[in-house]
Design a protein around this motif. Structure first.
Motif, PDB file in Angstrom:
ATOM      1  N   PRO A 224     -20.510 -39.113 -26.262  1.00  0.00           N
ATOM      2  CA  PRO A 224     -19.414 -39.790 -26.959  1.00  0.00           C
ATOM      3  C   PRO A 224     -18.180 -38.913 -27.017  1.00  0.00           C
ATOM      4  N   ARG A 225     -17.049 -39.558 -27.219  1.00  0.00           N
ATOM      5  CA  ARG A 225     -15.783 -38.849 -27.304  1.00  0.00           C
ATOM      6  C   ARG A 225     -15.736 -38.008 -28.571  1.00  0.00           C
ATOM      7  N   VAL A 226     -15.230 -36.809 -28.444  1.00  0.00           N
ATOM      8  CA  VAL A 226     -15.009 -35.935 -29.599  1.00  0.00           C
ATOM      9  C   VAL A 226     -13.510 -35.660 -29.662  1.00  0.00           C
ATOM     10  N   ASP A 227     -12.840 -36.250 -30.654  1.00  0.00           N
ATOM     11  CA  ASP A 227     -11.386 -36.165 -30.734  1.00  0.00           C
ATOM     12  C   ASP A 227     -10.980 -36.495 -32.165  1.00  0.00           C
ATOM     13  N   ASP A 228      -9.892 -35.879 -32.614  1.00  0.00           N
ATOM     14  CA  ASP A 228      -9.413 -36.131 -33.973  1.00  0.00           C
ATOM     15  C   ASP A 228      -9.096 -37.600 -34.199  1.00  0.00           C
ATOM     16  N   HIS A 229      -8.682 -38.299 -33.141  1.00  0.00           N
ATOM     17  CA  HIS A 229      -8.322 -39.706 -33.280  1.00  0.00           C
ATOM     18  C   HIS A 229      -9.547 -40.615 -33.321  1.00  0.00           C
ATOM     19  N   GLY A 230     -10.708 -40.100 -32.888  1.00  0.00           N
ATOM     20  CA  GLY A 230     -11.911 -40.924 -32.907  1.00  0.00           C
ATOM     21  C   GLY A 230     -11.815 -42.078 -31.944  1.00  0.00           C
ATOM     22  N   GLY A 231     -12.881 -42.872 -31.859  1.00  0.00           N
ATOM     23  CA  GLY A 231     -12.873 -44.057 -31.029  1.00  0.00           C
ATOM     24  C   GLY A 231     -13.105 -43.755 -29.549  1.00  0.00           C
ATOM     25  N   GLU A 232     -13.639 -44.752 -28.857  1.00  0.00           N
ATOM     26  CA  GLU A 232     -13.877 -44.633 -27.418  1.00  0.00           C
ATOM     27  C   GLU A 232     -12.718 -45.269 -26.655  1.00  0.00           C
ATOM     28  N   VAL A 233     -12.116 -44.499 -25.754  1.00  0.00           N
ATOM     29  CA  VAL A 233     -10.945 -44.954 -25.017  1.00  0.00           C
ATOM     30  C   VAL A 233     -11.117 -44.652 -23.531  1.00  0.00           C
ATOM     31  N   TYR A 234     -10.283 -45.302 -22.709  1.00  0.00           N
ATOM     32  CA  TYR A 234     -10.329 -45.101 -21.260  1.00  0.00           C
ATOM     33  C   TYR A 234      -9.468 -43.930 -20.796  1.00  0.00           C
ATOM     34  N   VAL A 235      -8.212 -43.875 -21.237  1.00  0.00           N
ATOM     35  CA  VAL A 235      -7.301 -42.861 -20.691  1.00  0.00           C
ATOM     36  C   VAL A 235      -6.589 -42.022 -21.749  1.00  0.00           C
ATOM     37  N   TYR A 236      -6.448 -42.512 -22.949  1.00  0.00           N
ATOM     38  CA  TYR A 236      -5.658 -41.790 -23.954  1.00  0.00           C
ATOM     39  C   TYR A 236      -6.244 -40.404 -24.219  1.00  0.00           C
ATOM     40  N   ARG A 237      -5.425 -39.379 -24.049  1.00  0.00           N
ATOM     41  CA  ARG A 237      -5.800 -37.977 -24.250  1.00  0.00           C
ATOM     42  C   ARG A 237      -6.988 -37.571 -23.388  1.00  0.00           C
ATOM     43  N   ARG A 238      -7.093 -38.181 -22.214  1.00  0.00           N
ATOM     44  CA  ARG A 238      -8.150 -37.816 -21.257  1.00  0.00           C
ATOM     45  C   ARG A 238      -7.528 -37.230 -19.979  1.00  0.00           C
ATOM     46  N   SER A 239      -6.371 -36.644 -20.099  1.00  0.00           N
ATOM     47  CA  SER A 239      -5.691 -36.067 -18.944  1.00  0.00           C
ATOM     48  C   SER A 239      -6.586 -35.054 -18.231  1.00  0.00           C
ATOM     49  N   GLY A 240      -6.674 -35.203 -16.904  1.00  0.00           N
ATOM     50  CA  GLY A 240      -7.475 -34.287 -16.098  1.00  0.00           C
ATOM     51  C   GLY A 240      -8.934 -34.647 -16.014  1.00  0.00           C
ATOM     52  N   MET A 241      -9.381 -35.611 -16.793  1.00  0.00           N
ATOM     53  CA  MET A 241     -10.772 -36.047 -16.762  1.00  0.00           C
ATOM     54  C   MET A 241     -10.923 -37.224 -15.800  1.00  0.00           C
ATOM     55  N   PRO A 242     -12.138 -37.442 -15.289  1.00  0.00           N
ATOM     56  CA  PRO A 242     -12.323 -38.557 -14.355  1.00  0.00           C
ATOM     57  C   PRO A 242     -12.301 -39.908 -15.057  1.00  0.00           C
ATOM     58  N   CYS A 243     -11.662 -40.863 -14.400  1.00  0.00           N
ATOM     59  CA  CYS A 243     -11.660 -42.243 -14.900  1.00  0.00           C
ATOM     60  C   CYS A 243     -13.085 -42.771 -14.927  1.00  0.00           C
ATOM     61  N   PHE A 244     -13.437 -43.477 -15.992  1.00  0.00           N
ATOM     62  CA  PHE A 244     -14.775 -44.034 -16.108  1.00  0.00           C
ATOM     63  C   PHE A 244     -15.082 -45.054 -15.010  1.00  0.00           C
ATOM     64  N   LEU A 245     -14.039 -45.717 -14.505  1.00  0.00           N
ATOM     65  CA  LEU A 245     -14.259 -46.792 -13.550  1.00  0.00           C
ATOM     66  C   LEU A 245     -14.280 -46.306 -12.110  1.00  0.00           C
ATOM     67  N   CYS A 246     -13.351 -45.391 -11.750  1.00  0.00           N
ATOM     68  CA  CYS A 246     -13.225 -45.013 -10.342  1.00  0.00           C
ATOM     69  C   CYS A 246     -13.389 -43.523 -10.070  1.00  0.00           C
ATOM     70  N   GLY A 247     -13.396 -42.700 -11.108  1.00  0.00           N
ATOM     71  CA  GLY A 247     -13.558 -41.264 -10.926  1.00  0.00           C
ATOM     72  C   GLY A 247     -12.277 -40.511 -10.643  1.00  0.00           C
ATOM     73  N   THR A 248     -11.163 -41.226 -10.455  1.00  0.00           N
ATOM     74  CA  THR A 248      -9.874 -40.567 -10.226  1.00  0.00           C
ATOM     75  C   THR A 248      -9.435 -39.813 -11.478  1.00  0.00           C
ATOM     76  N   GLU A 249      -8.756 -38.705 -11.284  1.00  0.00           N
ATOM     77  CA  GLU A 249      -8.299 -37.899 -12.418  1.00  0.00           C
ATOM     78  C   GLU A 249      -7.229 -38.643 -13.211  1.00  0.00           C
ATOM     79  N   VAL A 250      -7.434 -38.746 -14.509  1.00  0.00           N
ATOM     80  CA  VAL A 250      -6.447 -39.371 -15.389  1.00  0.00           C
ATOM     81  C   VAL A 250      -5.210 -38.480 -15.464  1.00  0.00           C
ATOM     82  N   ARG A 251      -4.050 -39.089 -15.375  1.00  0.00           N
ATOM     83  CA  ARG A 251      -2.796 -38.334 -15.381  1.00  0.00           C
ATOM     84  C   ARG A 251      -2.034 -38.519 -16.685  1.00  0.00           C
TER      85      ARG A 251
END
Length: 269
Positions: A224-251
């Motif tokens: 699960p996501r560990v972040d001060d904002h909480g909640g599960e998200v696709y791209v917010y504050r996930r810069s440099g991590m792989p996209c859940f859908l395609c694996g491309t790096e989130v920008r």
């Protein structure tokens, strides 16, 4: 800065704690002493929200207008209320509960005409029953400004912040740099419908979750996501991590002074 769902939750908290009852108002900090004196002992009749603006109505037809801004915070608790500590701009106290407001950007009294003017300069709020998405589309559909900027413009759509902006555009596969006039009417309708659903869930849950059931940590076998904002998200504050859908790096990049997050493969122009 809190997004619109937080302000609607605060309106609900005020209705639950104070609606239909006289409240004691004071400004321990002193910066709202004159305003607190005017509503002290008045009955709180309504609690409303429009975008990021909280509006508390009293039985003399005046409205307390609060905009938390970046630093504003609310705290509720049972009476007897403890002695105020720190810079409490406003304390409302009822028979059973109190609410302390600290550090708001705006804390002022409005008459009905001033309240009407406030609503008039705000765009439709996806959480309001009277919201008309057509008003937003009239501006978006002919604008050369990017949809990423337009969604954060409170005069276009009220209540949407950085998280809902990033997540709604990802869920609809729309590049945030696409000019508003390049969207189709169907795409705008899909964005609006998504915002209505996501933000209503935010009011219910008290946090922002935007991933679909098939992309939750349980469904995907991921932590699960560990972040001060909480909640599960696709791209917010996930810069440099792989996209859940395609694996491309989130920008990410700075757009109009705010960090923008998107997947360059899933979100196209």
């Amino acid at each position: 800065m809190p997004e619109g769902h937080t302000i609607h939750r605060l309106a609900g908290e005020h209705r639950r704690a104070f609606a239909g009852r006289a409240v004691h108002a004071e400004s321990p900090q002193g910066r709202f002493a004159a305003g607190a004196l005017q509503i002290d002992g008045r009955v709180l009749t309504e609690a409303d929200a429009h975008g990021k603006h909280l509006l508390l109505g009293f039985d003399d037809e005046r409205w307390l207008h609060i905009h938390l801004g970046i630093y504003g915070k609310y705290a509720f608790g049972p009476v007897p209320a403890p002695a105020p500590t720190g810079a409490v701009r406003l304390r409302l106290k009822g028979a059973e509960e109190y609410a302390d407001l600290r550090g708001p950007n705006v804390c002022e009294l409005l008459d009905p005409a001033e309240k009407k003017a406030l609503h008039a300069r705000l765009g439709p709020d996806p959480l309001r029953a009277d919201a008309d998405p057509e008003l937003a589309w009239r501006r978006i559909g002919r604008s050369r400004t990017s949809i990423g900027v337009l969604l954060m413009d409170q005069s276009v759509v009220a209540g949407v912040g950085n998280i809902y902006r990033a997540e709604a555009l990802f869920r609809q596969g729309i590049d945030p740099s696409r000019p508003g006039r390049d969207l189709t009417r169907e795409q705008w309708t899909a964005i609006w419908t998504d915002l209505v659903t996501l933000m209503a869930e935010g009011v219910r849950a008290g946090r922002i979750d935007t991933v679909r059931p098939e992309h939750t940590p349980e469904a995907m076998g991921r932590p699960p996501r560990v972040d001060d904002h909480g909640g599960e998200v696709y791209v917010y504050r996930r810069s440099g991590m792989p996209c859940f859908l395609c694996g491309t790096e989130v920008r990410t990049e700075v757009l109009s002074g705010r960090n923008l997050f998107w997947c360059p493969a899933c979100q196209t122009r």
